[in-house]
Design a protein around this motif. Sequence first.
Motif, PDB file in Angstrom:
ATOM      1  N   THR A  65       0.680  -1.361  -0.165  1.00  0.00           N
ATOM      2  CA  THR A  65      -0.045   0.162   0.274  1.00  0.00           C
ATOM      3  C   THR A  65       0.483   0.912   0.065  1.00  0.00           C
ATOM      4  N   TYR A  66      -0.130   2.333  -0.217  1.00  0.00           N
ATOM      5  CA  TYR A  66       1.037   4.003  -0.122  1.00  0.00           C
ATOM      6  C   TYR A  66       1.631   4.070   1.522  1.00  0.00           C
ATOM      7  N   THR A  67       1.140   3.860   1.982  1.00  0.00           N
ATOM      8  CA  THR A  67       1.255   4.077   3.757  1.00  0.00           C
ATOM      9  C   THR A  67       2.625   3.147   3.781  1.00  0.00           C
ATOM     10  N   HIS A  68       2.401   1.933   3.742  1.00  0.00           N
ATOM     11  CA  HIS A  68       3.544   0.926   3.444  1.00  0.00           C
ATOM     12  C   HIS A  68       5.177   1.496   2.940  1.00  0.00           C
ATOM     13  N   ALA A  69       4.497   1.956   1.713  1.00  0.00           N
ATOM     14  CA  ALA A  69       5.768   2.784   1.268  1.00  0.00           C
ATOM     15  C   ALA A  69       6.208   4.091   1.867  1.00  0.00           C
ATOM     16  N   GLY A  70       5.634   4.755   2.037  1.00  0.00           N
ATOM     17  CA  GLY A  70       5.805   5.896   2.949  1.00  0.00           C
ATOM     18  C   GLY A  70       6.435   5.279   3.885  1.00  0.00           C
ATOM     19  N   LEU A  71       6.513   4.657   4.514  1.00  0.00           N
ATOM     20  CA  LEU A  71       6.971   3.781   5.985  1.00  0.00           C
ATOM     21  C   LEU A  71       8.831   3.321   5.354  1.00  0.00           C
ATOM     22  N   LEU A  72       8.130   2.411   4.262  1.00  0.00           N
ATOM     23  CA  LEU A  72      10.092   2.157   3.346  1.00  0.00           C
ATOM     24  C   LEU A  72      10.232   3.583   3.165  1.00  0.00           C
ATOM     25  N   LEU A  73      10.163   4.335   2.695  1.00  0.00           N
ATOM     26  CA  LEU A  73      11.328   5.240   2.104  1.00  0.00           C
ATOM     27  C   LEU A  73      11.584   6.224   3.752  1.00  0.00           C
ATOM     28  N   ALA A  74      10.750   6.887   5.086  1.00  0.00           N
ATOM     29  CA  ALA A  74      10.971   6.952   6.091  1.00  0.00           C
ATOM     30  C   ALA A  74      12.052   6.464   6.265  1.00  0.00           C
ATOM     31  N   LEU A  75      12.070   5.157   6.346  1.00  0.00           N
ATOM     32  CA  LEU A  75      13.441   4.060   6.836  1.00  0.00           C
ATOM     33  C   LEU A  75      14.397   4.118   6.126  1.00  0.00           C
ATOM     34  N   GLY A  76      14.355   4.773   4.677  1.00  0.00           N
ATOM     35  CA  GLY A  76      15.423   4.865   4.136  1.00  0.00           C
ATOM     36  C   GLY A  76      16.166   6.229   4.144  1.00  0.00           C
ATOM     37  N   LEU A  77      15.239   7.618   4.228  1.00  0.00           N
ATOM     38  CA  LEU A  77      16.129   8.321   4.340  1.00  0.00           C
ATOM     39  C   LEU A  77      16.456   8.704   5.898  1.00  0.00           C
ATOM     40  N   SER A  78      15.680   8.091   6.761  1.00  0.00           N
ATOM     41  CA  SER A  78      16.599   7.912   7.831  1.00  0.00           C
ATOM     42  C   SER A  78      17.246   7.216   8.220  1.00  0.00           C
ATOM     43  N   GLY A  79      17.558   6.220   7.329  1.00  0.00           N
ATOM     44  CA  GLY A  79      19.348   5.821   7.213  1.00  0.00           C
ATOM     45  C   GLY A  79      19.170   3.641   8.058  1.00  0.00           C
ATOM     46  N   HIS A  80      18.024   3.617   8.217  1.00  0.00           N
ATOM     47  CA  HIS A  80      17.896   2.030   8.738  1.00  0.00           C
ATOM     48  C   HIS A  80      16.907   1.273   7.608  1.00  0.00           C
ATOM     49  N   LEU A  81      16.750   1.791   6.445  1.00  0.00           N
ATOM     50  CA  LEU A  81      16.355   0.477   5.547  1.00  0.00           C
ATOM     51  C   LEU A  81      17.557  -0.205   4.977  1.00  0.00           C
ATOM     52  N   ASN A  82      18.698  -0.053   5.004  1.00  0.00           N
ATOM     53  CA  ASN A  82      19.315  -1.305   4.493  1.00  0.00           C
ATOM     54  C   ASN A  82      19.798  -1.673   5.257  1.00  0.00           C
ATOM     55  N   LYS A  83      19.092  -2.487   7.175  1.00  0.00           N
ATOM     56  CA  LYS A  83      19.508  -3.061   8.085  1.00  0.00           C
ATOM     57  C   LYS A  83      18.770  -3.902   7.030  1.00  0.00           C
ATOM     58  N   LEU A  84      17.758  -3.824   6.081  1.00  0.00           N
ATOM     59  CA  LEU A  84      16.815  -4.777   5.681  1.00  0.00           C
ATOM     60  C   LEU A  84      17.979  -6.191   4.604  1.00  0.00           C
ATOM     61  N   ALA A  85      17.230  -7.318   5.165  1.00  0.00           N
ATOM     62  CA  ALA A  85      18.212  -8.190   3.899  1.00  0.00           C
ATOM     63  C   ALA A  85      18.070  -8.222   2.809  1.00  0.00           C
ATOM     64  N   TRP A  86      18.762  -8.534   1.406  1.00  0.00           N
ATOM     65  CA  TRP A  86      18.203  -8.190   0.449  1.00  0.00           C
ATOM     66  C   TRP A  86      17.492  -9.431  -0.226  1.00  0.00           C
ATOM     67  N   THR A  87      16.792 -10.632   0.447  1.00  0.00           N
ATOM     68  CA  THR A  87      16.059 -10.943   0.341  1.00  0.00           C
ATOM     69  C   THR A  87      14.442 -10.171   0.774  1.00  0.00           C
ATOM     70  N   ASP A  88      14.635  -9.061   2.018  1.00  0.00           N
ATOM     71  CA  ASP A  88      13.336  -8.960   1.805  1.00  0.00           C
ATOM     72  C   ASP A  88      12.984  -7.409   0.856  1.00  0.00           C
ATOM     73  N   LEU A  89      14.369  -6.767   0.984  1.00  0.00           N
ATOM     74  CA  LEU A  89      13.931  -5.982  -0.664  1.00  0.00           C
ATOM     75  C   LEU A  89      13.268  -5.586  -2.213  1.00  0.00           C
ATOM     76  N   TYR A  90      14.054  -7.191  -2.505  1.00  0.00           N
ATOM     77  CA  TYR A  90      13.660  -8.063  -3.393  1.00  0.00           C
ATOM     78  C   TYR A  90      12.516  -8.725  -2.995  1.00  0.00           C
ATOM     79  N   ARG A  91      11.320  -9.087  -2.958  1.00  0.00           N
ATOM     80  CA  ARG A  91      10.686  -8.875  -2.321  1.00  0.00           C
ATOM     81  C   ARG A  91       9.436  -8.153  -2.275  1.00  0.00           C
ATOM     82  N   TYR A  92       9.933  -6.838  -2.182  1.00  0.00           N
ATOM     83  CA  TYR A  92       9.488  -5.118  -2.364  1.00  0.00           C
ATOM     84  C   TYR A  92       9.568  -5.030  -3.956  1.00  0.00           C
TER      85      TYR A  92
END
Length: 113
Positions: free
Chosen positions: A1-28
């Motif tokens: 959803t758009y809400t979840h996408a916004g959360l992912l973007l916020a995590l990335g802008l704050s520097g926390h998205l790179n903690k996710l595994a590449w398999t999780d990113l591939y799923r997204y």
Amino acid sequence: TYTHAGLLLALGLSGHLNKLAWTDLYRYLSEQHDATTVAVMLGMSASRRGSMDALVSKMLFLHLPTTHPNSFPEIELSPLVQSSALLGVGLLYEASCHRLMVEIMLEEMARRP
């Protein structure tokens, strides 16, 4: 959803998205939801800004059809996803003076839709 996408973007802008595994990113990315794809690409680029990370670079170039080899199958990508990938490349190679990336970005910006 758009809400979840916004959360992912916020995590990335704050520097926390790179903690996710590449398999999780591939799923997204495989969900084929434009907002989620944009959020993952921009979030990963922002969290690794200026690092020239090879894995993030490959993820971004996968979404820029002009960088694909001729033998690569044709992929239909929305202009929003392509422009977000280009912006992500700019963030990833920020202040690097990487000539090849500059040439690729200029070529991509000058290309007609």
